[in-house]
Design a protein around this motif. Sequence first.
Motif, PDB file in Angstrom:
ATOM      1  N   GLU A  77      53.225  54.631  14.051  1.00 39.68           N
ATOM      2  CA  GLU A  77      52.672  55.970  13.755  1.00 39.68           C
ATOM      3  C   GLU A  77      51.781  56.429  14.909  1.00 39.68           C
ATOM      4  OE1 GLU A  77      52.204  55.042   9.048  1.00 39.68           O
ATOM      5  OE2 GLU A  77      50.451  55.833  10.090  1.00 39.68           O
ATOM      6  N   TYR A  78      50.990  55.490  15.399  1.00 35.78           N
ATOM      7  CA  TYR A  78      50.086  55.811  16.514  1.00 35.78           C
ATOM      8  C   TYR A  78      50.891  56.295  17.722  1.00 35.78           C
ATOM      9  CZ  TYR A  78      46.681  55.201  20.237  1.00 35.78           C
ATOM     10  OH  TYR A  78      45.877  55.418  21.318  1.00 35.78           O
ATOM     11  N   ALA A  79      51.946  55.518  18.059  1.00 39.18           N
ATOM     12  CA  ALA A  79      52.765  55.868  19.225  1.00 39.18           C
ATOM     13  C   ALA A  79      53.415  57.231  19.031  1.00 39.18           C
ATOM     14  CB  ALA A  79      53.822  54.788  19.450  1.00 39.18           C
ATOM     15  N   ASN A  80      53.837  57.490  17.805  1.00 40.92           N
ATOM     16  CA  ASN A  80      54.453  58.781  17.507  1.00 40.92           C
ATOM     17  C   ASN A  80      53.450  59.920  17.739  1.00 40.92           C
ATOM     18  OD1 ASN A  80      56.708  60.312  16.388  1.00 40.92           O
ATOM     19  ND2 ASN A  80      55.316  60.711  14.687  1.00 40.92           N
ATOM     20  N   ASN A  81      52.239  59.734  17.254  1.00 41.25           N
ATOM     21  CA  ASN A  81      51.219  60.778  17.436  1.00 41.25           C
ATOM     22  C   ASN A  81      50.876  60.976  18.908  1.00 41.25           C
ATOM     23  OD1 ASN A  81      51.063  61.370  14.749  1.00 41.25           O
ATOM     24  ND2 ASN A  81      49.447  59.865  14.342  1.00 41.25           N
ATOM     25  N   VAL A  82      50.865  59.882  19.662  1.00 38.91           N
ATOM     26  CA  VAL A  82      50.570  59.996  21.096  1.00 38.91           C
ATOM     27  C   VAL A  82      51.645  60.857  21.764  1.00 38.91           C
ATOM     28  CG1 VAL A  82      50.494  58.708  23.274  1.00 38.91           C
ATOM     29  CG2 VAL A  82      49.275  57.838  21.279  1.00 38.91           C
ATOM     30  N   PHE A  83      52.908  60.591  21.419  1.00 38.86           N
ATOM     31  CA  PHE A  83      53.983  61.395  22.012  1.00 38.86           C
ATOM     32  C   PHE A  83      53.829  62.872  21.653  1.00 38.86           C
ATOM     33  CE2 PHE A  83      57.842  60.118  24.313  1.00 38.86           C
ATOM     34  CZ  PHE A  83      57.426  58.860  24.726  1.00 38.86           C
ATOM     35  N   LEU A  84      53.562  63.126  20.379  1.00 38.05           N
ATOM     36  CA  LEU A  84      53.444  64.524  19.952  1.00 38.05           C
ATOM     37  C   LEU A  84      52.295  65.237  20.667  1.00 38.05           C
ATOM     38  CD1 LEU A  84      54.055  64.225  16.091  1.00 38.05           C
ATOM     39  CD2 LEU A  84      55.708  64.755  17.877  1.00 38.05           C
ATOM     40  N   LYS A  85      51.226  64.486  20.926  1.00 39.39           N
ATOM     41  CA  LYS A  85      50.056  65.101  21.575  1.00 39.39           C
ATOM     42  C   LYS A  85      50.251  65.263  23.077  1.00 39.39           C
ATOM     43  CE  LYS A  85      46.385  63.574  18.525  1.00 39.39           C
ATOM     44  NZ  LYS A  85      45.397  62.531  18.324  1.00 39.39           N
ATOM     45  N   CYS A  86      51.012  64.346  23.687  1.00 39.43           N
ATOM     46  CA  CYS A  86      51.103  64.365  25.159  1.00 39.43           C
ATOM     47  C   CYS A  86      52.224  65.247  25.691  1.00 39.43           C
ATOM     48  CB  CYS A  86      51.345  62.951  25.693  1.00 39.43           C
ATOM     49  SG  CYS A  86      49.916  61.890  25.526  1.00 39.43           S
ATOM     50  N   LEU A  87      53.262  65.475  24.882  1.00 38.76           N
ATOM     51  CA  LEU A  87      54.445  66.153  25.428  1.00 38.76           C
ATOM     52  C   LEU A  87      54.268  67.656  25.526  1.00 38.76           C
ATOM     53  CD1 LEU A  87      57.575  64.430  23.920  1.00 38.76           C
ATOM     54  CD2 LEU A  87      56.359  63.991  26.025  1.00 38.76           C
TER      55      LEU A  87
END
Length: 349
Positions: free
Chosen positions: A74-84
Amino acid sequence: MSQAPKNLQTIESHILQMQKLHPSASGDFTGLLSDITFAAKIISREVNKAGLVDILGETGTENVQGEQVQKLDEYANNVFLKCLGTKGQVCAMGSEELADPIYVDTHEGTGRYIVVFDPLDGSSNIDANVSVGTIFAIYRRVSALDRVGEQDILQSGRELAAAGYVIYGSSTMFVYTTHSGGVHGFTLDPSIGEFLLSHENLKTPFEAKIYSVNEAYEPRWTPEVREVVRQLKYGRSSSSRQDAPTKGVDISSRYIGSLVADFHRNLLYGGVFLYPPTVSKPGGKLRLMCEAAPLAMVCANAGGYASDGTQDILDIKPETLHQRVPLYIGCRDTVLWIEKMLSSGGGGI
Ligand code: AHM
Ligand code: MG
């Protein structure tokens, strides 16, 4: 005469160098790749701390600061959503973690790219300190500017503008390729926070020395798949060889159960990864859009091949974001042979 040492190159400068080959490029694509490398660094930092979870607080519970500890995927998913798409380059995203695509509302609605990703593949291995990975696929928008929709997401692998993966292993590596070809690998130096070019223009061997499959599923395989694995193990019968004879090739079996790690090892050493259909999973387990297609592009650009048993993975037009697909991926000669074996009923060609 001694040779000048090779220059160190960061991933940013490598991507910029690639951009110069396309004088009309706007920089959006370069910016997007750079956003992905940034996300990878954050995820890498967190994956490296995974062993401390029991000390700092278990996932799904509160940590000592009273904050909710997220599961790593979940953390990795949120990081992607925030960084892209920090510069408005992205109009849509699809994640293995999310049931539906996300359509990004940039101010002008002009995002030209779509990113589909598996933010943390193989995350069930994390507690045992086994390598895990991120897989990403970048497509170009096909819809009109104000009408981003399913047609932008559901594109075949042939339409990929770029694809790659990150492996969080003994070191963290970022591997990517673009439609112009060339597969390049970068290793993270955590002390300076930079991915440095370590594997330029990766090529995979023509023939597999390793096969990777979960053999516990053998009772659930079709007779054709069983025969393929039997011949990988005992040697291919002469009638079933694709091109070069395989006699004398020492074949070994390696299966981590973490796709990126299995794929990466096979890419470097020469191997084939199989996730065939089983009685309980007739469509296979792996997902076409966020796992199979991006790795198929990397594999093809490194000289390998990926098939679902009947056709090139890159030719499959997805019907849904989470569609599953049987996967045979790795050395070209071996995967072509598997394809022929499966289409001829496993009895040889
Ligand atoms: P996940 O997306 O739920 O992490 O599952 C995908 C993983 C792959 O990394 C790996 O190749 C495969 O599942 C292993 O499956 P199995 O345990 O059935 O062999
Ligand atoms: Mg996955």
